[in-house]
Write an enzyme that holds these catalytic residues in place. Sequence first.
Site, PDB file in Angstrom:
ATOM      1  N   ARG A 252      -5.892   9.707  -1.582  1.00 49.43           N
ATOM      2  CA  ARG A 252      -5.372   9.981  -2.929  1.00 49.43           C
ATOM      3  C   ARG A 252      -6.511  10.107  -3.926  1.00 49.43           C
ATOM      4  NH1 ARG A 252      -2.649   5.969  -5.198  1.00 49.43           N
ATOM      5  NH2 ARG A 252      -3.127   4.371  -3.650  1.00 49.43           N
TER       6      ARG A 252
ATOM      7  N   HIS B 239       0.864  -1.176   0.000  1.00 53.27           N
ATOM      8  CA  HIS B 239       0.000   0.000   0.000  1.00 53.27           C
ATOM      9  C   HIS B 239       0.901   1.226   0.000  1.00 53.27           C
ATOM     10  CE1 HIS B 239      -3.073   2.892   1.059  1.00 53.27           C
ATOM     11  NE2 HIS B 239      -3.991   1.949   0.962  1.00 53.27           N
TER      12      HIS B 239
END
Length: 489
Positions: free
Chosen positions: A259, A237
């Site tokens: 994001r 991740h």
Amino acid sequence: MPLERLKTDILILGSGGAGLFAALHAHKANPDLGVTIATKGLLGKCGCTRMVQGGYNVALNPGDSIERHFMDTIEGGKWLSHQELAWTLVSTAVERVRELENEIGCFFDRNPDGTLHGKAFAGQSFDRTVHKGDLTGIEIINRLMEQVSARPIHRLEEHRAVALIPGKDGALAGVLMIDMRTGAFRFVAAQAVLLATGGGPTMYRYHTPSGDKSMDGLAMALRAGLALRDMEMVQFHPTGLLAGADTRMTGTVLEEGLRGAGGHLLNGAMHRFMADYDANLERATRDVVSRAIYAEMKAGRTSPHGGVYIKMSHLGPAKVAKEFKGMVDRCRDCGFDLAGGLVEVVPTAHYFMGGVICRVDTTTDWPGLFVAGEDASGMHGANRLGGNGVANSTVFGGIAGDVMPRWIVANPGHRAPDEHVLEAELHRALHAFARKGGNLNDLRERLLDTMWDEVGATGEASIVPSRRSTPSRPSCWRRASQTTAAPSI
């Protein structure tokens, strides 16, 4: 060594989304069968499903489609997914999210018109990630736990599975377990066993899974002779919290929705570097962003703790604090201001795409053994899309729960265990206690560093900055060798 013997019809190893869904479906399919959940911790309080932040991918909006979700999954997995497994995942997710709402009792965030809200996640062509704020896993696992507790489903808490035991006819007879509270050994005979222990790349310096994850299920399957595939495909991740070596919070996930909502990644020189690596910027898939961050780290363009920064303040601190309350609180606990400042992040080992080879109905090559969740492989290819993980667990956990009662009808009866194998596994489990003691923590620290430095997020030549419009090839592009021999002990 004294050995207690128990008996159940269906034994489920693991109490995450896959295990709890399987238990509910199995009980519904045949309430006369005894269903037992065995878990290393407490039911609903351990494992990784509870830790899910982002959400659940499902194609519900009229502008979206199952086919579109399928293609995002295939392309995100670099075309290495088992396409029937991937199609089952995305098509059944629609049914499963309705079940979560209408039968399990989950409350997900909604749009003003009452439809389920879908937030933006990387690598997807539509905002389809259904969620409960940024703490979706707690909502799902709490409601599942309530439903399991309301049914006559047995539980073996704080029990660790150490070996899958064959019957004399070669089919699976049951599982050898240790009561972690007392140290007592128990053999649990079962007509069908579901392997849903989760994966857990906790052997890396930075990792996200809960501390109880140590790949027990995959290790047992491998020792039993079952084929594993794609084990080199470890997902990192991109945004693990980096708060220094003195806190266990380092490595925990800052969810992908940050994001997706428009967060920026900056290196130590305050340069927004993703433009140097991929045209999709911060919304590139996890493998691409992780390798880009790793490249910046190797080049020395880092934050004080050796990572990079994520910046959200340009979206408005009040908006960030409202939409990502859980993440803001987590960062505040570690001295960071996510809403108005900068937070240090690092790629963190997150998920195994590899696992036991299984069929769409969760059966394996070993009669009586089924597999679901992160223990299974094939549906994600080389890279799992964020939001497909909890969907995967609930989809295939439910399928396993439907299939196991039918399998028992066709293959009835408990099998007598192979006592020689059972005795050998007992001695294997006790072997370490006969050895001279050593410094286990030093050994673990060496393992963490070796895995991070030598088997980490680097992607060979792909970490060289480029301005290509397509994602770079993953470091694990090659296919793992597969064996198809019948399982043996």
